[in-house]
Design an enzyme around this catalytic site. Structure first.
Site, PDB file in Angstrom:
ATOM      1  CG  HIS A  82      -4.847   1.211  -9.026  1.00 31.23           C
ATOM      2  ND1 HIS A  82      -3.969   0.376  -9.660  1.00 31.23           N
ATOM      3  CD2 HIS A  82      -4.353   2.458  -9.200  1.00 31.23           C
ATOM      4  CE1 HIS A  82      -2.980   1.103 -10.218  1.00 31.23           C
ATOM      5  NE2 HIS A  82      -3.196   2.363  -9.957  1.00 31.23           N
ATOM      6  CD  GLU A 107      -5.317   6.032  -7.052  1.00 34.41           C
ATOM      7  OE1 GLU A 107      -5.133   4.850  -6.697  1.00 34.41           O
ATOM      8  OE2 GLU A 107      -4.410   6.739  -7.539  1.00 34.41           O
TER       9      GLU A 107
HETATM   10 ZN    ZN Z   1      -1.909   3.941 -10.551  1.00 31.28          ZN
END
Ligand code: ZN
Length: 502
Positions: free
Chosen positions: A270, A267
Protein backbone atom coordinates in the site's frame (compact mmCIF):
# COMPACT_ATOMS: atom_id res chain seq x y z
CA UNK A 1 -10.26 30.19 -23.03
CA UNK A 2 -9.60 32.93 -20.46
CA UNK A 3 -12.66 32.12 -18.36
CA UNK A 4 -11.87 28.43 -18.61
CA UNK A 5 -8.24 29.05 -17.62
CA UNK A 6 -9.39 30.96 -14.54
CA UNK A 7 -11.91 28.26 -13.64
CA UNK A 8 -9.39 25.52 -14.29
CA UNK A 9 -6.73 27.25 -12.19
CA UNK A 10 -9.21 27.69 -9.34
CA UNK A 11 -10.37 24.05 -9.30
CA UNK A 12 -7.08 22.29 -8.47
CA UNK A 13 -6.03 25.11 -6.13
CA UNK A 14 -9.26 24.56 -4.20
CA UNK A 15 -8.78 20.77 -4.28
CA UNK A 16 -5.21 21.08 -3.00
CA UNK A 17 -6.33 23.11 0.03
CA UNK A 18 -9.13 20.65 0.78
CA UNK A 19 -6.52 17.91 0.58
CA UNK A 20 -4.41 19.75 3.18
CA UNK A 21 -7.36 19.48 5.57
CA UNK A 22 -7.82 15.78 4.76
CA UNK A 23 -4.13 14.99 5.18
CA UNK A 24 -4.10 16.86 8.50
CA UNK A 25 -6.96 14.60 9.60
CA UNK A 26 -4.93 11.59 8.46
CA UNK A 27 -2.00 12.71 10.59
CA UNK A 28 -4.22 13.18 13.67
CA UNK A 29 -5.86 9.78 13.08
CA UNK A 30 -2.42 8.14 12.72
CA UNK A 31 -1.37 9.70 16.01
CA UNK A 32 -4.58 8.48 17.64
CA UNK A 33 -3.75 4.88 16.66
CA UNK A 34 -0.02 4.91 17.41
CA UNK A 35 1.00 7.22 20.21
CA UNK A 36 -1.82 9.37 21.59
CA UNK A 37 -2.37 9.10 25.35
CA UNK A 38 -5.93 7.92 26.08
CA UNK A 39 -6.74 11.15 27.96
CA UNK A 40 -6.54 13.10 24.70
CA UNK A 41 -9.37 11.10 23.09
CA UNK A 42 -12.24 13.57 23.67
CA UNK A 43 -10.46 16.56 22.18
CA UNK A 44 -9.12 14.43 19.33
CA UNK A 45 -12.68 13.38 18.36
CA UNK A 46 -13.69 17.04 18.25
CA UNK A 47 -10.61 18.00 16.23
CA UNK A 48 -11.36 15.29 13.68
CA UNK A 49 -15.08 16.15 13.55
CA UNK A 50 -14.26 19.85 12.92
CA UNK A 51 -11.83 19.01 10.12
CA UNK A 52 -14.38 16.63 8.55
CA UNK A 53 -17.04 19.36 8.63
CA UNK A 54 -14.69 21.95 7.11
CA UNK A 55 -13.66 19.48 4.39
CA UNK A 56 -17.32 18.75 3.57
CA UNK A 57 -18.11 22.48 3.41
CA UNK A 58 -15.25 23.00 0.97
CA UNK A 59 -16.25 19.95 -1.09
CA UNK A 60 -19.79 21.32 -1.52
CA UNK A 61 -18.79 24.98 -2.10
CA UNK A 62 -21.12 26.26 -4.87
CA UNK A 63 -18.15 27.93 -6.60
CA UNK A 64 -16.82 24.43 -7.39
CA UNK A 65 -20.01 23.74 -9.34
CA UNK A 66 -19.59 27.03 -11.23
CA UNK A 67 -15.94 26.32 -12.14
CA UNK A 68 -16.89 22.81 -13.28
CA UNK A 69 -19.68 24.20 -15.47
CA UNK A 70 -17.28 26.65 -17.17
CA UNK A 71 -14.78 23.86 -17.85
CA UNK A 72 -17.47 21.49 -19.15
CA UNK A 73 -18.64 24.11 -21.65
CA UNK A 74 -15.17 24.39 -23.24
CA UNK A 75 -14.32 21.47 -25.58
CA UNK A 76 -10.59 22.23 -25.26
CA UNK A 77 -10.80 21.13 -21.64
CA UNK A 78 -12.05 17.69 -22.69
CA UNK A 79 -9.15 17.42 -25.15
CA UNK A 80 -6.44 18.27 -22.61
CA UNK A 81 -4.81 15.08 -21.23
CA UNK A 82 -4.45 16.41 -17.66
CA UNK A 83 -7.50 18.67 -17.43
CA UNK A 84 -9.95 16.06 -18.69
CA UNK A 85 -9.36 13.45 -15.93
CA UNK A 86 -9.08 16.10 -13.21
CA UNK A 87 -12.36 17.76 -14.23
CA UNK A 88 -14.12 14.39 -14.67
CA UNK A 89 -13.09 13.19 -11.19
CA UNK A 90 -13.77 16.53 -9.47
CA UNK A 91 -17.23 16.58 -11.11
CA UNK A 92 -17.96 13.12 -9.70
CA UNK A 93 -16.70 14.08 -6.23
CA UNK A 94 -18.74 17.30 -6.22
CA UNK A 95 -21.94 15.58 -7.40
CA UNK A 96 -21.60 12.93 -4.73
CA UNK A 97 -20.91 15.38 -1.94
CA UNK A 98 -23.81 17.66 -2.87
CA UNK A 99 -26.32 14.82 -3.24
CA UNK A 100 -26.09 14.07 0.47
CA UNK A 101 -28.00 16.43 2.77
CA UNK A 102 -25.72 17.83 5.52
CA UNK A 103 -28.16 16.52 8.16
CA UNK A 104 -27.69 12.94 6.88
CA UNK A 105 -23.89 13.37 6.75
CA UNK A 106 -23.87 14.55 10.37
CA UNK A 107 -26.27 11.82 11.52
CA UNK A 108 -24.17 9.13 9.84
CA UNK A 109 -20.92 10.48 11.29
CA UNK A 110 -22.33 10.32 14.81
CA UNK A 111 -23.91 6.88 14.30
CA UNK A 112 -20.67 5.48 12.82
CA UNK A 113 -18.69 6.60 15.84
CA UNK A 114 -21.23 5.29 18.41
CA UNK A 115 -22.06 2.07 16.64
CA UNK A 116 -18.37 1.14 16.39
CA UNK A 117 -18.09 1.53 20.15
CA UNK A 118 -21.25 -0.57 20.69
CA UNK A 119 -19.97 -3.16 18.22
CA UNK A 120 -16.68 -3.49 20.14
CA UNK A 121 -18.56 -4.24 23.38
CA UNK A 122 -21.03 -6.60 21.65
CA UNK A 123 -18.21 -8.47 19.93
CA UNK A 124 -16.22 -8.88 23.16
CA UNK A 125 -19.35 -10.37 24.81
CA UNK A 126 -20.48 -12.21 21.68
CA UNK A 127 -23.84 -10.48 22.19
CA UNK A 128 -25.51 -9.87 18.84
CA UNK A 129 -28.80 -8.71 20.41
CA UNK A 130 -26.95 -5.80 21.97
CA UNK A 131 -25.63 -4.68 18.59
CA UNK A 132 -28.88 -5.35 16.70
CA UNK A 133 -30.58 -1.94 17.20
CA UNK A 134 -27.38 -0.18 16.04
CA UNK A 135 -27.15 -2.38 12.97
CA UNK A 136 -30.82 -1.81 12.16
CA UNK A 137 -30.33 1.96 12.40
CA UNK A 138 -27.15 1.75 10.31
CA UNK A 139 -28.83 -0.26 7.55
CA UNK A 140 -31.72 2.27 7.48
CA UNK A 141 -29.32 5.23 7.16
CA UNK A 142 -27.22 3.46 4.52
CA UNK A 143 -30.41 2.83 2.55
CA UNK A 144 -31.17 6.56 2.77
CA UNK A 145 -27.63 7.42 1.72
CA UNK A 146 -27.84 5.04 -1.25
CA UNK A 147 -31.22 6.47 -2.26
CA UNK A 148 -29.67 9.97 -2.33
CA UNK A 149 -26.71 8.81 -4.41
CA UNK A 150 -28.19 6.32 -6.83
CA UNK A 151 -28.99 7.04 -10.46
CA UNK A 152 -32.36 5.94 -11.88
CA UNK A 153 -32.39 2.15 -12.15
CA UNK A 154 -29.23 1.75 -10.08
CA UNK A 155 -29.45 -0.52 -7.01
CA UNK A 156 -28.61 0.72 -3.54
CA UNK A 157 -25.67 -1.63 -3.26
CA UNK A 158 -24.26 -0.43 -6.59
CA UNK A 159 -24.55 3.21 -5.53
CA UNK A 160 -22.54 2.57 -2.35
CA UNK A 161 -19.98 0.23 -3.96
CA UNK A 162 -19.22 2.90 -6.56
CA UNK A 163 -17.78 5.06 -3.74
CA UNK A 164 -14.97 2.53 -3.29
CA UNK A 165 -14.57 1.00 -6.75
CA UNK A 166 -15.75 3.38 -9.47
CA UNK A 167 -17.67 1.57 -12.17
CA UNK A 168 -18.20 -1.62 -10.19
CA UNK A 169 -21.69 -3.13 -9.97
CA UNK A 170 -23.21 -6.24 -8.41
CA UNK A 171 -24.22 -7.81 -11.73
CA UNK A 172 -20.66 -7.79 -13.13
CA UNK A 173 -19.24 -8.88 -9.80
CA UNK A 174 -21.66 -11.78 -9.47
CA UNK A 175 -20.63 -12.94 -12.95
CA UNK A 176 -16.98 -12.82 -11.85
CA UNK A 177 -17.49 -14.22 -8.33
CA UNK A 178 -19.91 -17.10 -9.14
CA UNK A 179 -17.44 -19.30 -11.05
CA UNK A 180 -14.61 -18.21 -8.73
CA UNK A 181 -16.60 -19.34 -5.70
CA UNK A 182 -17.31 -22.75 -7.22
CA UNK A 183 -13.64 -23.20 -8.12
CA UNK A 184 -12.45 -22.19 -4.64
CA UNK A 185 -14.93 -24.49 -2.88
CA UNK A 186 -13.79 -27.36 -5.15
CA UNK A 187 -10.14 -26.54 -4.35
CA UNK A 188 -10.86 -26.47 -0.61
CA UNK A 189 -12.61 -29.85 -0.78
CA UNK A 190 -9.79 -31.35 -2.85
CA UNK A 191 -7.06 -30.20 -0.45
CA UNK A 192 -9.01 -31.34 2.63
CA UNK A 193 -8.29 -34.93 1.58
CA UNK A 194 -4.48 -34.50 1.49
CA UNK A 195 -1.91 -33.93 4.22
CA UNK A 196 -1.17 -30.33 5.15
CA UNK A 197 2.36 -28.93 5.36
CA UNK A 198 3.58 -28.38 8.89
CA UNK A 199 3.50 -24.82 10.16
CA UNK A 200 3.98 -25.35 13.90
CA UNK A 201 7.64 -24.25 13.88
CA UNK A 202 6.57 -20.78 12.74
CA UNK A 203 4.85 -20.30 16.13
CA UNK A 204 8.16 -20.58 18.01
CA UNK A 205 8.71 -17.34 19.90
CA UNK A 206 10.87 -14.70 18.18
CA UNK A 207 11.73 -11.49 20.08
CA UNK A 208 9.66 -8.55 18.81
CA UNK A 209 12.79 -6.44 18.19
CA UNK A 210 14.12 -9.15 15.86
CA UNK A 211 10.80 -9.34 14.01
CA UNK A 212 10.85 -5.58 13.59
CA UNK A 213 14.43 -5.63 12.24
CA UNK A 214 13.41 -8.31 9.70
CA UNK A 215 10.33 -6.33 8.62
CA UNK A 216 12.37 -3.14 8.17
CA UNK A 217 15.06 -4.95 6.17
CA UNK A 218 12.45 -6.41 3.81
CA UNK A 219 10.61 -3.06 3.46
CA UNK A 220 13.91 -1.37 2.61
CA UNK A 221 14.62 -4.05 -0.03
CA UNK A 222 11.14 -3.49 -1.50
CA UNK A 223 12.11 0.16 -1.89
CA UNK A 224 9.89 1.75 0.74
CA UNK A 225 11.32 5.27 1.07
CA UNK A 226 12.03 5.92 4.76
CA UNK A 227 12.83 9.56 3.93
CA UNK A 228 9.16 9.96 2.98
CA UNK A 229 7.66 7.39 5.32
CA UNK A 230 7.66 5.78 8.75
CA UNK A 231 6.87 2.38 10.23
CA UNK A 232 5.25 2.22 13.66
CA UNK A 233 3.14 -0.17 15.72
CA UNK A 234 -0.63 -0.25 16.19
CA UNK A 235 -3.32 -2.72 17.29
CA UNK A 236 -4.51 -3.14 13.69
CA UNK A 237 -2.00 -2.65 10.86
CA UNK A 238 -2.79 0.15 8.39
CA UNK A 239 -1.20 2.56 5.90
CA UNK A 240 -2.06 6.24 5.64
CA UNK A 241 -0.82 9.12 3.52
CA UNK A 242 -0.25 12.33 5.48
CA UNK A 243 0.50 14.34 2.33
CA UNK A 244 4.21 14.79 2.85
CA UNK A 245 4.92 11.18 3.80
CA UNK A 246 3.39 7.72 4.10
CA UNK A 247 2.91 5.95 7.43
CA UNK A 248 2.68 2.21 7.88
CA UNK A 249 1.94 0.27 11.01
CA UNK A 250 2.45 -3.37 11.88
CA UNK A 251 2.01 -5.45 15.02
CA UNK A 252 4.22 -8.08 16.60
CA UNK A 253 3.36 -11.07 18.77
CA UNK A 254 6.16 -13.34 20.00
CA UNK A 255 4.61 -16.38 18.25
CA UNK A 256 3.56 -14.45 15.14
CA UNK A 257 6.80 -13.77 13.24
CA UNK A 258 5.39 -14.92 9.89
CA UNK A 259 2.18 -12.92 10.35
CA UNK A 260 4.16 -9.80 11.24
CA UNK A 261 6.32 -10.02 8.12
CA UNK A 262 3.28 -10.75 5.93
CA UNK A 263 1.42 -7.75 7.28
CA UNK A 264 4.50 -5.50 6.94
CA UNK A 265 4.79 -6.52 3.26
CA UNK A 266 1.04 -6.00 2.79
CA UNK A 267 1.09 -2.48 4.23
CA UNK A 268 4.40 -1.88 2.43
CA UNK A 269 2.65 -2.60 -0.87
CA UNK A 270 0.00 0.00 0.00
CA UNK A 271 2.81 2.37 0.97
CA UNK A 272 4.70 1.94 -2.32
CA UNK A 273 1.50 2.83 -4.21
CA UNK A 274 1.11 6.04 -2.19
CA UNK A 275 4.81 6.90 -2.61
CA UNK A 276 4.55 6.15 -6.35
CA UNK A 277 1.88 8.79 -7.01
CA UNK A 278 3.29 11.81 -8.86
CA UNK A 279 4.22 14.53 -6.29
CA UNK A 280 3.43 17.25 -8.85
CA UNK A 281 -0.24 16.18 -8.77
CA UNK A 282 -0.49 16.03 -4.95
CA UNK A 283 -3.96 17.02 -3.76
CA UNK A 284 -5.64 16.64 -7.17
CA UNK A 285 -7.28 13.53 -8.67
CA UNK A 286 -4.21 12.75 -10.79
CA UNK A 287 -2.25 12.42 -7.54
CA UNK A 288 -4.77 10.16 -5.77
CA UNK A 289 -5.19 6.37 -5.73
CA UNK A 290 -7.88 5.27 -8.18
CA UNK A 291 -9.83 2.74 -6.11
CA UNK A 292 -9.68 0.45 -3.11
CA UNK A 293 -9.50 -2.63 -5.33
CA UNK A 294 -6.42 -1.31 -7.13
CA UNK A 295 -4.93 -0.23 -3.79
CA UNK A 296 -5.45 -3.72 -2.39
CA UNK A 297 -3.88 -5.22 -5.53
CA UNK A 298 -0.64 -3.48 -4.63
CA UNK A 299 -0.61 -4.87 -1.08
CA UNK A 300 -1.55 -8.38 -2.25
CA UNK A 301 1.09 -8.27 -4.98
CA UNK A 302 3.86 -7.90 -2.40
CA UNK A 303 2.27 -10.00 0.34
CA UNK A 304 1.22 -12.98 -1.82
CA UNK A 305 2.97 -12.94 -5.18
CA UNK A 306 6.33 -11.95 -3.69
CA UNK A 307 6.16 -12.87 0.03
CA UNK A 308 4.47 -16.25 -0.42
CA UNK A 309 6.74 -17.40 -3.28
CA UNK A 310 9.48 -20.03 -3.00
CA UNK A 311 11.92 -17.56 -4.60
CA UNK A 312 11.30 -14.97 -1.88
CA UNK A 313 12.28 -17.36 0.91
CA UNK A 314 15.47 -18.28 -0.95
CA UNK A 315 16.41 -14.60 -1.17
CA UNK A 316 15.26 -13.86 2.38
CA UNK A 317 17.07 -16.76 4.04
CA UNK A 318 20.23 -14.86 5.12
CA UNK A 319 17.93 -12.28 6.77
CA UNK A 320 15.95 -15.06 8.47
CA UNK A 321 19.15 -16.61 9.80
CA UNK A 322 20.29 -13.25 11.10
CA UNK A 323 17.03 -12.07 12.71
CA UNK A 324 15.05 -15.23 13.51
CA UNK A 325 18.06 -17.46 14.15
CA UNK A 326 17.57 -20.32 16.58
CA UNK A 327 13.75 -20.21 16.64
CA UNK A 328 13.58 -21.83 13.19
CA UNK A 329 16.82 -23.82 13.46
CA UNK A 330 17.04 -26.86 11.23
CA UNK A 331 14.48 -25.40 8.84
CA UNK A 332 15.01 -24.67 5.16
CA UNK A 333 13.54 -21.94 2.91
CA UNK A 334 11.20 -24.52 1.41
CA UNK A 335 9.70 -25.31 4.85
CA UNK A 336 8.69 -21.66 5.30
CA UNK A 337 7.36 -21.46 1.73
CA UNK A 338 5.12 -24.45 2.46
CA UNK A 339 4.06 -23.14 5.87
CA UNK A 340 2.93 -19.73 4.54
CA UNK A 341 0.85 -21.46 1.86
CA UNK A 342 -0.98 -23.91 4.10
CA UNK A 343 -4.71 -24.00 3.34
CA UNK A 344 -6.96 -24.26 6.37
CA UNK A 345 -10.63 -23.16 6.15
CA UNK A 346 -11.34 -20.99 9.16
CA UNK A 347 -13.94 -18.79 10.82
CA UNK A 348 -12.10 -15.46 10.79
CA UNK A 349 -11.53 -13.52 7.55
CA UNK A 350 -8.38 -11.66 8.63
CA UNK A 351 -6.68 -14.94 9.55
CA UNK A 352 -7.64 -16.72 6.34
CA UNK A 353 -5.17 -18.27 3.91
CA UNK A 354 -4.82 -17.14 0.31
CA UNK A 355 -7.03 -19.93 -1.10
CA UNK A 356 -10.07 -19.48 1.19
CA UNK A 357 -9.91 -15.72 1.89
CA UNK A 358 -12.23 -14.79 -0.95
CA UNK A 359 -14.93 -17.20 0.25
CA UNK A 360 -15.18 -15.04 3.40
CA UNK A 361 -15.65 -11.99 1.20
CA UNK A 362 -18.38 -13.66 -0.84
CA UNK A 363 -20.41 -14.37 2.30
CA UNK A 364 -20.41 -10.67 3.10
CA UNK A 365 -21.11 -9.64 -0.51
CA UNK A 366 -24.27 -11.81 -0.54
CA UNK A 367 -25.52 -10.65 2.86
CA UNK A 368 -24.99 -6.91 2.51
CA UNK A 369 -26.87 -6.82 -0.78
CA UNK A 370 -29.82 -8.54 0.90
CA UNK A 371 -29.66 -6.19 3.92
CA UNK A 372 -29.67 -3.06 1.72
CA UNK A 373 -32.41 -4.39 -0.55
CA UNK A 374 -34.58 -5.12 2.51
CA UNK A 375 -34.66 -8.84 1.69
CA UNK A 376 -32.87 -9.81 4.91
CA UNK A 377 -33.80 -8.30 8.28
CA UNK A 378 -30.82 -7.46 10.50
CA UNK A 379 -32.30 -9.73 13.21
CA UNK A 380 -31.86 -12.74 10.92
CA UNK A 381 -28.22 -11.96 10.09
CA UNK A 382 -26.55 -14.56 12.39
CA UNK A 383 -28.62 -17.42 11.00
CA UNK A 384 -27.96 -16.39 7.38
CA UNK A 385 -24.26 -15.85 8.10
CA UNK A 386 -23.80 -19.24 9.74
CA UNK A 387 -25.56 -21.04 6.88
CA UNK A 388 -23.28 -19.42 4.28
CA UNK A 389 -20.16 -20.29 6.29
CA UNK A 390 -21.23 -23.95 6.32
CA UNK A 391 -21.85 -23.84 2.60
CA UNK A 392 -18.80 -21.83 1.43
CA UNK A 393 -16.14 -22.77 3.99
CA UNK A 394 -17.43 -26.02 5.47
CA UNK A 395 -17.10 -24.69 9.03
CA UNK A 396 -19.61 -24.39 11.87
CA UNK A 397 -19.78 -20.99 13.54
CA UNK A 398 -19.79 -21.54 17.34
CA UNK A 399 -20.87 -18.02 18.37
CA UNK A 400 -21.43 -14.56 16.88
CA UNK A 401 -18.02 -13.28 17.96
CA UNK A 402 -16.52 -15.78 15.52
CA UNK A 403 -19.38 -15.09 13.13
CA UNK A 404 -21.23 -11.98 12.06
CA UNK A 405 -19.70 -9.75 14.78
CA UNK A 406 -16.09 -10.26 13.65
CA UNK A 407 -15.69 -7.29 11.27
CA UNK A 408 -15.98 -3.59 12.12
CA UNK A 409 -16.99 -2.60 8.55
CA UNK A 410 -20.79 -2.57 8.80
CA UNK A 411 -20.61 -0.89 12.23
CA UNK A 412 -18.40 1.75 10.60
CA UNK A 413 -20.92 2.32 7.81
CA UNK A 414 -18.86 0.56 5.13
CA UNK A 415 -21.37 -1.23 2.88
CA UNK A 416 -20.26 -2.22 -0.64
CA UNK A 417 -16.64 -2.26 0.54
CA UNK A 418 -15.82 -5.96 1.14
CA UNK A 419 -15.62 -7.05 -2.54
CA UNK A 420 -12.71 -4.65 -3.08
CA UNK A 421 -10.57 -7.16 -1.13
CA UNK A 422 -11.31 -9.90 -3.67
CA UNK A 423 -10.94 -7.49 -6.57
CA UNK A 424 -7.50 -6.68 -5.13
CA UNK A 425 -6.57 -10.37 -5.19
CA UNK A 426 -7.77 -10.74 -8.78
CA UNK A 427 -6.06 -7.56 -10.04
CA UNK A 428 -2.85 -8.57 -8.22
CA UNK A 429 -2.73 -11.96 -9.93
CA UNK A 430 -3.44 -10.45 -13.34
CA UNK A 431 -0.77 -7.75 -12.81
CA UNK A 432 1.74 -10.36 -11.58
CA UNK A 433 1.17 -12.48 -14.71
CA UNK A 434 1.68 -9.37 -16.89
CA UNK A 435 4.84 -8.38 -14.99
CA UNK A 436 6.14 -11.93 -15.28
CA UNK A 437 5.76 -11.76 -19.08
CA UNK A 438 7.20 -8.24 -19.37
CA UNK A 439 10.18 -8.74 -17.05
CA UNK A 440 11.20 -12.20 -18.17
CA UNK A 441 10.09 -14.15 -15.11
CA UNK A 442 9.32 -12.94 -11.59
CA UNK A 443 10.84 -15.89 -9.69
CA UNK A 444 14.35 -15.13 -10.98
CA UNK A 445 14.08 -11.43 -10.09
CA UNK A 446 12.68 -12.22 -6.64
CA UNK A 447 15.29 -14.90 -5.88
CA UNK A 448 18.03 -12.36 -6.72
CA UNK A 449 16.32 -9.63 -4.67
CA UNK A 450 15.91 -7.40 -7.74
CA UNK A 451 12.78 -5.80 -6.32
CA UNK A 452 13.52 -2.42 -7.93
CA UNK A 453 12.55 -3.86 -11.34
CA UNK A 454 9.19 -4.97 -9.92
CA UNK A 455 8.56 -1.74 -8.06
CA UNK A 456 9.39 0.40 -11.10
CA UNK A 457 7.13 -1.73 -13.31
CA UNK A 458 4.24 -1.18 -10.89
CA UNK A 459 5.07 2.51 -10.63
CA UNK A 460 5.13 3.00 -14.38
CA UNK A 461 2.02 0.95 -15.16
CA UNK A 462 -0.18 1.55 -12.09
CA UNK A 463 0.97 4.11 -9.52
CA UNK A 464 1.82 7.17 -11.57
CA UNK A 465 -1.58 7.29 -13.31
CA UNK A 466 -3.47 8.32 -10.15
CA UNK A 467 -7.16 8.51 -11.08
CA UNK A 468 -6.48 9.10 -14.80
CA UNK A 469 -8.13 5.81 -15.86
CA UNK A 470 -11.15 4.01 -14.41
CA UNK A 471 -10.07 0.78 -12.63
CA UNK A 472 -11.48 -1.50 -15.35
CA UNK A 473 -9.69 0.52 -18.06
CA UNK A 474 -6.45 0.54 -16.07
CA UNK A 475 -6.60 -3.26 -15.85
CA UNK A 476 -6.96 -3.50 -19.64
CA UNK A 477 -4.09 -1.04 -20.17
CA UNK A 478 -1.74 -2.84 -17.79
CA UNK A 479 -2.54 -6.42 -18.77
CA UNK A 480 -4.13 -6.22 -22.24
CA UNK A 481 -7.28 -7.96 -20.98
CA UNK A 482 -10.38 -7.25 -18.89
CA UNK A 483 -10.37 -8.41 -15.28
CA UNK A 484 -10.74 -12.17 -14.98
CA UNK A 485 -10.39 -14.71 -12.17
CA UNK A 486 -8.33 -17.05 -14.39
CA UNK A 487 -4.85 -15.65 -13.52
CA UNK A 488 -5.67 -15.89 -9.79
CA UNK A 489 -6.89 -19.49 -10.08
CA UNK A 490 -3.85 -20.41 -12.23
CA UNK A 491 -1.54 -18.84 -9.64
CA UNK A 492 -3.18 -20.80 -6.77
CA UNK A 493 -3.28 -24.04 -8.72
CA UNK A 494 0.36 -23.79 -9.75
CA UNK A 495 1.58 -22.94 -6.26
CA UNK A 496 -0.56 -25.37 -4.28
CA UNK A 497 0.43 -28.27 -6.53
CA UNK A 498 4.01 -27.61 -5.40
CA UNK A 499 3.08 -27.07 -1.74
CA UNK A 500 0.86 -30.15 -1.48
CA UNK A 501 2.99 -32.39 -3.72
CA UNK A 502 5.34 -33.77 -1.07
ZN1 ZN B 1 -4.88 -3.89 2.48
Amino acid sequence: MAATDDAYAALPAHARETHLLASTSALLAWDQETGMPSGAGDVRSRQLALLARLAHERATDPRVGEWLAVCAADPRCAADPDREPNVRCLRRDFDRATKLPPSLVAELAELESRSQQEWAVARARSDFRRFLPWLERMVALQQQKADCLRAPGQSRWDALADLYEPGMNARDLAALFGPLQRALVALRERLAGGSSPSAGFAREPVPEANQEALARAVLAAMGFDFERGRVDRSAHPFCTNTGGDVRLTTRYRPDGALDALGSAMHEGGHGLYEQGLEPVHLGTPLGEPVSLGIHESQSRFWENHVGRSAAFWQWCWPLVERHVGAAWSGRRPDDVFRAVNRVQPSLIRVEADEATYDLHVMVRFALERQLLAGELGAANLPEAWNALYRDHLGVTVPDDRHGCLQDVHWAAGLFGYFPTYTLGNLYAAQFAAAADRALGGLPGLIARGQFAALREWLRRHVHRHGRRHEPADLCRLVTGAPLSSAPFLDHLDHKLRTVYAS
